[in-house]
Structures are given as C-alpha cells and as structure tokens.
Enzyme design. Sequence first.
Site, PDB file in Angstrom:
ATOM      1  N   TYR A  65       0.682  -1.122   0.003  1.00 49.85           N
ATOM      2  CA  TYR A  65       0.018   0.080   0.045  1.00 49.85           C
ATOM      3  C   TYR A  65       0.821   1.878  -0.316  1.00 49.85           C
ATOM      4  O   TYR A  65       0.712   2.116  -1.023  1.00 49.85           O
ATOM      5  CB  TYR A  65      -0.682   0.194   1.144  1.00 49.85           C
ATOM      6  CG  TYR A  65      -2.412  -1.311   1.116  1.00 49.85           C
ATOM      7  CD1 TYR A  65      -3.771  -0.836   0.335  1.00 49.85           C
ATOM      8  CD2 TYR A  65      -1.811  -2.818   1.143  1.00 49.85           C
ATOM      9  CE1 TYR A  65      -4.010  -2.036   0.091  1.00 49.85           C
ATOM     10  CE2 TYR A  65      -2.552  -3.302   1.422  1.00 49.85           C
ATOM     11  CZ  TYR A  65      -3.332  -3.494   0.774  1.00 49.85           C
ATOM     12  OH  TYR A  65      -5.185  -4.019   0.581  1.00 49.85           O
ATOM     13  N   GLY A  66       1.786   1.197   1.164  1.00 50.65           N
ATOM     14  CA  GLY A  66       2.783   2.707   0.848  1.00 50.65           C
ATOM     15  C   GLY A  66       3.544   2.542   0.213  1.00 50.65           C
ATOM     16  O   GLY A  66       3.458   4.383  -0.746  1.00 50.65           O
ATOM     17  N   GLY A 159       0.343  -6.431  -0.139  1.00 51.53           N
ATOM     18  CA  GLY A 159      -0.458  -7.554   1.306  1.00 51.53           C
ATOM     19  C   GLY A 159      -1.881  -7.556   0.366  1.00 51.53           C
ATOM     20  O   GLY A 159      -2.822  -8.606   1.114  1.00 51.53           O
ATOM     21  N   GLY A 164      -8.175  -9.808   3.439  1.00 50.67           N
ATOM     22  CA  GLY A 164      -9.239 -10.198   3.260  1.00 50.67           C
ATOM     23  C   GLY A 164     -10.280  -9.100   2.604  1.00 50.67           C
ATOM     24  O   GLY A 164     -11.586  -9.384   2.050  1.00 50.67           O
ATOM     25  N   VAL A 294      16.212  -5.895  -1.111  1.00 49.63           N
ATOM     26  CA  VAL A 294      16.921  -5.194  -0.740  1.00 49.63           C
ATOM     27  C   VAL A 294      17.722  -5.428   1.004  1.00 49.63           C
ATOM     28  O   VAL A 294      16.864  -5.974   1.618  1.00 49.63           O
ATOM     29  CB  VAL A 294      16.432  -3.817  -0.476  1.00 49.63           C
ATOM     30  CG1 VAL A 294      16.711  -2.639   0.024  1.00 49.63           C
ATOM     31  CG2 VAL A 294      15.941  -2.989  -1.851  1.00 49.63           C
ATOM     32  N   GLU A 405     -14.222  -9.316  13.057  1.00 50.87           N
ATOM     33  CA  GLU A 405     -14.466  -9.586  12.340  1.00 50.87           C
ATOM     34  C   GLU A 405     -15.537 -10.708  12.303  1.00 50.87           C
ATOM     35  O   GLU A 405     -14.763 -12.082  12.976  1.00 50.87           O
ATOM     36  CB  GLU A 405     -12.720  -9.220  11.013  1.00 50.87           C
ATOM     37  CG  GLU A 405     -13.393  -9.928  10.216  1.00 50.87           C
ATOM     38  CD  GLU A 405     -12.321 -10.604   9.085  1.00 50.87           C
ATOM     39  OE1 GLU A 405     -10.727  -9.611   9.258  1.00 50.87           O
ATOM     40  OE2 GLU A 405     -11.623 -11.424   8.978  1.00 50.87           O
ATOM     41  N   HIS A 490      -2.366  -8.828  11.296  1.00 52.76           N
ATOM     42  CA  HIS A 490      -2.052  -6.714  10.795  1.00 52.76           C
ATOM     43  C   HIS A 490      -1.446  -6.150  11.455  1.00 52.76           C
ATOM     44  O   HIS A 490      -1.208  -6.032  12.759  1.00 52.76           O
ATOM     45  CB  HIS A 490      -3.268  -6.789  11.493  1.00 52.76           C
ATOM     46  CG  HIS A 490      -4.633  -6.911  10.990  1.00 52.76           C
ATOM     47  ND1 HIS A 490      -5.466  -6.455  11.547  1.00 52.76           N
ATOM     48  CD2 HIS A 490      -4.872  -7.392   9.813  1.00 52.76           C
ATOM     49  CE1 HIS A 490      -6.833  -6.895  10.655  1.00 52.76           C
ATOM     50  NE2 HIS A 490      -6.410  -7.505   9.855  1.00 52.76           N
ATOM     51  N   GLY A 518       2.538   0.180   6.920  1.00 49.96           N
ATOM     52  CA  GLY A 518       2.722   0.167   7.982  1.00 49.96           C
ATOM     53  C   GLY A 518       3.579   0.497   9.023  1.00 49.96           C
ATOM     54  O   GLY A 518       3.237   0.117  10.156  1.00 49.96           O
ATOM     55  N   ASN A 528      -9.502  -2.933  10.206  1.00 53.56           N
ATOM     56  CA  ASN A 528      -8.254  -3.827   9.414  1.00 53.56           C
ATOM     57  C   ASN A 528      -7.459  -2.804   9.411  1.00 53.56           C
ATOM     58  O   ASN A 528      -7.944  -1.213   8.631  1.00 53.56           O
ATOM     59  CB  ASN A 528      -9.014  -4.385   8.435  1.00 53.56           C
ATOM     60  CG  ASN A 528     -10.426  -5.259   8.818  1.00 53.56           C
ATOM     61  OD1 ASN A 528     -10.978  -4.718   9.905  1.00 53.56           O
ATOM     62  ND2 ASN A 528      -9.880  -6.620   8.762  1.00 53.56           N
TER      63      ASN A 528
END
Length: 550
Positions: A65-66, A159, A164, A294, A405, A490, A518, A528
């Site tokens: 994501y980042g 991820g 999910g 890396v 969840e 997570h 994260g 989440n």
Amino acid sequence: MRGSKTETPGNAGAGTFGRRGFLAATGVILGSAVLASKVKVANALPVSPITDGAQLPILVIGSGYGGAVAALRLASAGQQVAIVEKGMSWSAPGSDGKIFCNMLNPDGRSFWLRTKTSQPVSYFMGAPYDKTIPSYTGVLDAEQFSQIRIYQGRGVGGGSLVNGGMAVTPKQQYFGSILPSVDPAEMYNTYYPRANANLKVNNVDQTWFESASCYQFARVGRKTAQASGFTTTFVPNVYDFNYMKQELANTAPRSALNAEVIYGNNYGKNSLDKTYLAAAVATGKVTITPQHVVTKVAPAAGTGYTVTMNQIDTSGNTVATKTVTAQKVFFAAGSVGTSKLLVTQKATGALPNLPSSVGTGWGNNGNVMVARQNQAWDATGSLQATIPVMGIDNWADSGGRAFAEISPFPAGIETFASLYLAITDNPNRATFSYNSGTGGVDLNWQQAWNGAGITAAKRIFDPINAKQATIYRTDLFGLYKTWGDDFAYHPLGGCVLNQSTDNYGRLQSYPGLYVIDGSLIPGNTTVNPFVTITALAERNIENIIANDFK
Ligand code: FAE
C-alpha cells in the site's frame, strides 16, 4: 549484472497436488464447485529488471500500500520512480491454468519458501492438516519470530494479494488514539475518501446478502451476536461484489466462492496491481522490478544513497547482487520489512544516525482468532465466500475494546463453526533488534501479551456462548487450544510517525530517506489497517512532494 532474467510463477510449485483438500487428513473428501469455463489470465503489470549501477532519482522499496501510493503520486507529479519488490510478479498461470492456488489445495504458490504450509487454522478435529509443499517464492509469508508468526503478502501488490480485502475506515472518534499527531479533519475530509476511491472500495448489496447462500455464515454470526446485545456492522471491501454475484449465479469463474483468498484471488479482488500500481505504471514513469530483496541502504559518496539488493530465483537463491544509487529512497517494505531494514542499517553502521526509537512501537493490532461451535439449527453453510462483510463492534466497551470480524471458514463442508478475527485494544508493544550473532532481526513480542486481547475478545464471545448455550472450538489452533494467539495478520509500527520520523515520514537525520508504510502506525488501528495505511501514505506523500521536490 549476472543472470538477470525475471521469473514468473510458471509451473514450478504449481499443480503438484491433486484436488484433495485440507480436510483429507480427517477422511473428508471435499466437494467444491469447479467451473469448467476457460480461465482468463489477469492483466499483467509490466516488469523490468533494474540495472546494476543504475543512477535513479527515486527508489521505492516494496510494492504494498505505502509503496503503491508513493509511486503513483510521485509519478503523477512528473518524477521517474523505480520500485523493487522482494516477491514475484503474479501474472503468469501455473500448470493448472491459474495464477494462484486456493486454500483447499495449497501448493508451492501458497507460501514463501516453506516445505510445509503454516495455515492460520492449522488443525481440524484435533488433527493437524498442514501439508508438504515444494519450496517456492509463494505469495504468503508466515514469518516466524520467537513467539509470534507474522503473515505478510509477497509479490507485486504486497499484502493486497493475500488479504481479505476488508476496507475499514476507523470511527473518527477513535482516530486520536491511532495517530495522535495527525489532524483528523484532513484525514476524514480528504485522505480517507481519496484512499477509498482509489482502492475501489465497495459494499455488498444488502438485499442480495440476506439470501446469498455464501453468506449464511455471516448471517448466523450476526444473529448470534445481536441476540446477546452486540452491535454488528457491514464492512466495505475491495472485492468486486458484482463479480461475486456472478460467481454465485455460475456465470463467472469462482474465486471468493472457490476458497481463494490468503494464497491469492484469481478473480474479483481489486488488489493493488489493479488499482494504484496499474495507475502508477500507466503514467509511463514507473518501473517495477520483482524478486529483488534490498539488504543495505547507506549514504552515497556524492549525493543520495547506495542501495544494495539481491536478485533471487524462485528457490530464494541469490542469482545477482546489484547496487544502485538513488537520490531519494522510500521504505515501503511493510511494518516488518521496513523495521528489519532500518534496525539493521543502524546496528551495522550503514545508517548509524537513525534514531534509537527505530524498531520500537510494534503491535499486532490486537489480533486474536477464535471459533465457536453453533447449535445444530445454526448451520453456517458449506459454500462460504472467503470475503468477510460483517463485524461485531464492541470498541465502545472500556472494559475490553474489540472489533471482531465474522470470518469465513471455507472448508467446503458444513462445520457449524463461526470463526472470528478479533482486533482488540491490546496495549503491549514490542521491539525489533539486530542480532549480531545471526545477522538477522529479532522481535521480542511475548505470546502471553495476547492475554489482553483474549480478555477483550471474551467480553464478546463468552456472553454469546452463554446465551446460545454453545462452546468454543478447541480443535482448530492446536490440540485442545481455544485461541489463535500465536500469529498476526496486521503488523503495525516499528518506525512510528512523529517519533522515529517527522510527522510526514521523513527520516530526518538522513535527508531524502522516507518511510511510507504500516511501520509508521503505532501498533493499532481499531479496525483492519490497510485503508488507514493508504490514507496516511496519501497525506504524507502530498506534503513530501510539495516541500521536498521544489
Ligand atoms: P505490505 O503490503 O506488506 O507491502 C510490503 C512489500 O514490501 C511486500 O510486497 C514485501 O514483499 C516487500 N518487501 C519486504 N521486504 C523487502 C525488501 N527487503 N526488499 C524489497 N521488498 C521488500 O506493507 N488488512 C485489512 O485492512 N483488511 C483485511 O481484510 C486484511 N486481511 C489480511 C489477511 C491476511 C492473510 C494478511 C497477511 C493481512 C491482512 N491485512 C488486512 C493486512 C494488510 O494486508 C497489511 O496491513 C498491509 O498489506 C500492509 O501494507 P504495507 O504497505 O505496510
């Protein structure tokens, strides 16, 4: 540069096992609907091998994501961006015609360099059902630290390939406890909406949900929770629910309805390769190099940083070592990957001036898993969508905050089990440290620390069991073991915003180094995490582009 061919999943590790599933050990033959229609290969993102000695304006380490947000926004601002990713580009089908395997028939594609699966629910009826697989650079890593194993995605998309898809924006009233140095107004007015739009977040059609056989498990989970006075809530997702409707109607190949999720979804899920990364590549300014790990980042002799990386094959062997120079480097290797890199650079003297707080503030988002055995009249269904759409919200309970969840248990048979992943307000935080003896990185998380999470989760499930006259399942996480308390989905923290970095992710002692994943989030998001990771990255990159690229 030696042997720089970038590999695709191909046939290695795929289709090694027949269609006997994870319950085979218990003598149960699974009956899953297999659609005979022709398999459509996903649109592949182009990949290009990075050149040894390359001089780069910007290097992004990791494509979750980042990293995806950083790449899109920097490229949209006119910058040339190179992404390197440890995992594979999941774009070519295996011998079974599919890119990913499902949970019932795991093969080499399932796990990162393991000879045996390490499934979250690893027992059934008291029998272990992890199975032997060929070692391969599969899509899900179960990274083992001394007292916790941390599941992470490996591949172009990070991820997003394995999760999910639950796309949950935390309630604004709790945001101050998640990221205390960030202005909630800017997040809720600008960056959460931006993240949700770009991630293609959508909601299940609630009318369809009420009768869809694949969500019987969620309706039972809702009914039993509400009967004990708990609040349930529908949860948005990045899985395309219109596609899922077609799956149920048998007009499209099944994915969520074919036990696909933690080893990847072949269809239906808007993972990052279909959203942020696709948009980034479409700018013409982003290159992606998979299968490069890396290992070192250090100041270059002139300006910028030298970044050393190992190119690996699908057995995890190094086939080339490359060093590039980048003027700016974004650490986006995830909470674990970035933390490991940073504590290693500090301890080995590559980046000695990193703050001593680097590696601290790590939490598991309070994750604990548990299951209940329902009464015989509360069947949960033999066909379960792997995509959760409902949660039990007990975060307001100051005696033990939890958001649970209602998880699928896609066994392909009726189990009468309700499975839950609880996110709890577990206050414990752990530290990553470099181990000079092994050259690796340790994490001092203690399994007993999950007691806090279990206490909070019991405040939901004890009353439900009491009211329903039901019991906890003790056969899913070990022999007579109720709680899945030795793993996390997570990971968060390790390079906390406004502590190890400035308030936008800059590693201030090293201008041009940034953290954007994260690891910035101090251990908990109340729900989440990936929407918050994405929204925070959107916020930070906007500030970085405005101020550091003049
Ligand atoms: P991440 O997505 O992990 O990306 C980091 C990338 O960096 C990975 O692709 C790595 O392979 C790569 N990398 C690591 N080290 C290196 C290195 N040295 N060199 C090059 N590349 C490297 O980080 N979250 C939700 O919000 N909803 C859900 O429903 C949900 N379900 C989940 C289910 C599972 C099974 C798992 C494992 C996670 C789930 N998550 C969920 C968590 C979510 O996927 C996770 O928080 C984000 O993916 C983290 O995003 P980052 O950008 O921090």
